[in-house]
Design a protein around this motif. Structure first.
Motif, PDB file in Angstrom:
ATOM      1  N   TYR A 116       0.840  -1.184   0.000  1.00 47.10           N
ATOM      2  CA  TYR A 116       0.000   0.000   0.000  1.00 47.10           C
ATOM      3  C   TYR A 116       0.882   1.243   0.000  1.00 47.10           C
ATOM      4  O   TYR A 116       1.994   1.234   0.530  1.00 47.10           O
ATOM      5  N   GLN A 138       0.748   5.428   1.020  1.00 41.08           N
ATOM      6  CA  GLN A 138      -0.014   6.445   1.728  1.00 41.08           C
ATOM      7  C   GLN A 138       0.649   7.799   1.538  1.00 41.08           C
ATOM      8  O   GLN A 138       1.759   8.046   2.044  1.00 41.08           O
ATOM      9  N   PHE A 164       3.644   0.730   2.790  1.00 41.67           N
ATOM     10  CA  PHE A 164       3.422  -0.328   3.773  1.00 41.67           C
ATOM     11  C   PHE A 164       3.333  -1.677   3.077  1.00 41.67           C
ATOM     12  O   PHE A 164       2.642  -1.808   2.067  1.00 41.67           O
ATOM     13  N   PHE A 169      -0.539  -5.060   8.853  1.00 44.66           N
ATOM     14  CA  PHE A 169       0.324  -4.083   8.191  1.00 44.66           C
ATOM     15  C   PHE A 169       1.651  -3.941   8.926  1.00 44.66           C
ATOM     16  O   PHE A 169       1.721  -4.042  10.150  1.00 44.66           O
ATOM     17  N   GLY A 170       2.699  -3.650   8.147  1.00 47.66           N
ATOM     18  CA  GLY A 170       3.971  -3.274   8.727  1.00 47.66           C
ATOM     19  C   GLY A 170       3.968  -1.807   9.118  1.00 47.66           C
ATOM     20  O   GLY A 170       2.965  -1.112   8.986  1.00 47.66           O
ATOM     21  N   THR A 171       5.127  -1.347   9.590  1.00 46.81           N
ATOM     22  CA  THR A 171       5.205   0.021  10.121  1.00 46.81           C
ATOM     23  C   THR A 171       5.509   1.064   9.056  1.00 46.81           C
ATOM     24  O   THR A 171       5.399   2.251   9.309  1.00 46.81           O
ATOM     25  N   TYR A 214      -9.375   0.973  11.384  1.00 42.56           N
ATOM     26  CA  TYR A 214      -7.985   0.889  11.810  1.00 42.56           C
ATOM     27  C   TYR A 214      -7.623   2.141  12.588  1.00 42.56           C
ATOM     28  O   TYR A 214      -8.182   3.210  12.371  1.00 42.56           O
ATOM     29  N   ASP A 222      -0.869   4.819  14.434  1.00 45.63           N
ATOM     30  CA  ASP A 222      -0.020   5.524  15.376  1.00 45.63           C
ATOM     31  C   ASP A 222       1.410   5.496  14.867  1.00 45.63           C
ATOM     32  O   ASP A 222       1.848   4.509  14.277  1.00 45.63           O
ATOM     33  N   GLY A 232       5.002   4.854  14.166  1.00 47.98           N
ATOM     34  CA  GLY A 232       5.871   3.742  14.511  1.00 47.98           C
ATOM     35  C   GLY A 232       5.176   2.416  14.668  1.00 47.98           C
ATOM     36  O   GLY A 232       5.836   1.384  14.808  1.00 47.98           O
ATOM     37  N   LEU A 233       3.844   2.416  14.624  1.00 48.60           N
ATOM     38  CA  LEU A 233       3.101   1.171  14.811  1.00 48.60           C
ATOM     39  C   LEU A 233       2.291   0.777  13.579  1.00 48.60           C
ATOM     40  O   LEU A 233       1.635  -0.248  13.578  1.00 48.60           O
ATOM     41  N   GLY A 234       2.287   1.605  12.578  1.00 51.66           N
ATOM     42  CA  GLY A 234       1.533   1.267  11.381  1.00 51.66           C
ATOM     43  C   GLY A 234       0.036   1.280  11.629  1.00 51.66           C
ATOM     44  O   GLY A 234      -0.467   1.940  12.533  1.00 51.66           O
ATOM     45  N   LEU A 235      -0.681   0.511  10.840  1.00 53.79           N
ATOM     46  CA  LEU A 235      -2.137   0.406  10.937  1.00 53.79           C
ATOM     47  C   LEU A 235      -2.498  -0.839  11.737  1.00 53.79           C
ATOM     48  O   LEU A 235      -2.006  -1.931  11.454  1.00 53.79           O
ATOM     49  N   ARG A 236      -3.369  -0.668  12.700  1.00 55.86           N
ATOM     50  CA  ARG A 236      -3.833  -1.802  13.499  1.00 55.86           C
ATOM     51  C   ARG A 236      -5.358  -1.894  13.410  1.00 55.86           C
ATOM     52  O   ARG A 236      -6.050  -0.898  13.590  1.00 55.86           O
TER      53      ARG A 236
END
Lengths: 114, 113
Positions: A36, A38, A89, A104-106, B35, B38, B40-44
């Motif tokens: 993805y 962004q 991402f 998803f990764g960071t 989602y 934040d 440093g944490l990406g999408l959760r």
């Protein structure tokens, strides 16, 4: 525990050069990997996906490579343009009793140098 | 233009207050997602809905609730906001059973003081 997306946080590339964004994953059970993009102030946008039984998939100016031996995924962008500046991402799709979810990764921030 | 809309764009909220983030899609997608993003944490994933009338918990559901009364709307409610819920919230949808290509809204930036 499982993890996806051990990214370098930033990548700077000269306009016109090719960009390579990397991602490592640990869950071998994922059946798809997805990229993805962004842009600043916007929601993520789907770029391309690759099934886990494939090694390579090409789209428009992008190529995704999957190396299952070392659990590594990369996104290659050809002839990088200013509009490619964004956070990228990687994500993996996992199925659990019929429920499919993306993890998803960071992210990696790609900056294009004019 | 077809897509997903979210409201409000941003909000500052006092801790302990109730807040509902709105999400509407006009693509007739079956599945919808919430989602939080934040640094440093990406999408959760918070909650999801595979079809109207059903919902499920994601990775970080505590403190949030959702409903899916119809295909188009998927509101997210914070019953009693806490500062750790300060985040950017994205709603997304996907067509049919394919979750790979999710369509995201523009996001809601929420600050809880």
């Amino acid at each position: 525990g499982e993890s996806v997306g051990l990214h370098l946080p930033t990548l700077s590339v000269q306009e016109g050069d090719n960009s390579i964004i990397n991602c490592a994953y640990s869950n071998s059970a994922s059946d798809y990997f997805i990229w993805y993009k962004q842009e600043s102030g916007k929601g993520p946008q789907f770029i391309i996906d690759i099934r886990s039984n494939m090694d390579k998939r090409q789209g428009q100016r992008v190529t995704v490579l999957l190396n299952k031996t070392v659990k590594h995924l990369s996104l290659q962008i050809a002839a990088t343009q200013p509009g490619d500046s964004a956070v990228y991402f990687c994500a993996e799709k996992k199925s659990n009793f019929g429920n499919e979810k993306l993890t998803f990764g960071t992210g990696t921030r790609l900056t294009i140098i004019p | 233009i077809a897509g997903i809309t979210q409201a409000p764009t941003s909000q500052i909220l006092a801790a302990g207050r109730r807040m509902t983030l709105r999400c509407t899609q006009d693509m007739r997608h079956n599945a919808m997602y919430w989602y939080r993003q934040d640094l440093g944490l990406g999408l959760r994933l918070i909650h999801y809905s595979n079809t109207a009338g059903t919902t499920g918990k994601g990775e970080v559901p505590d403190g949030y609730s959702v409903s899916r009364a119809n295909t188009d709307d998927f509101p997210l409610t914070l019953a009693s906001a806490v500062p750790s819920q300060t985040s950017v919230y994205f709603c997304a949808s996907s067509e049919g059973t394919s979750v790979n290509e999710q369509f995201f809204g523009p996001g809601t930036r929420l600050t809880v003081l």
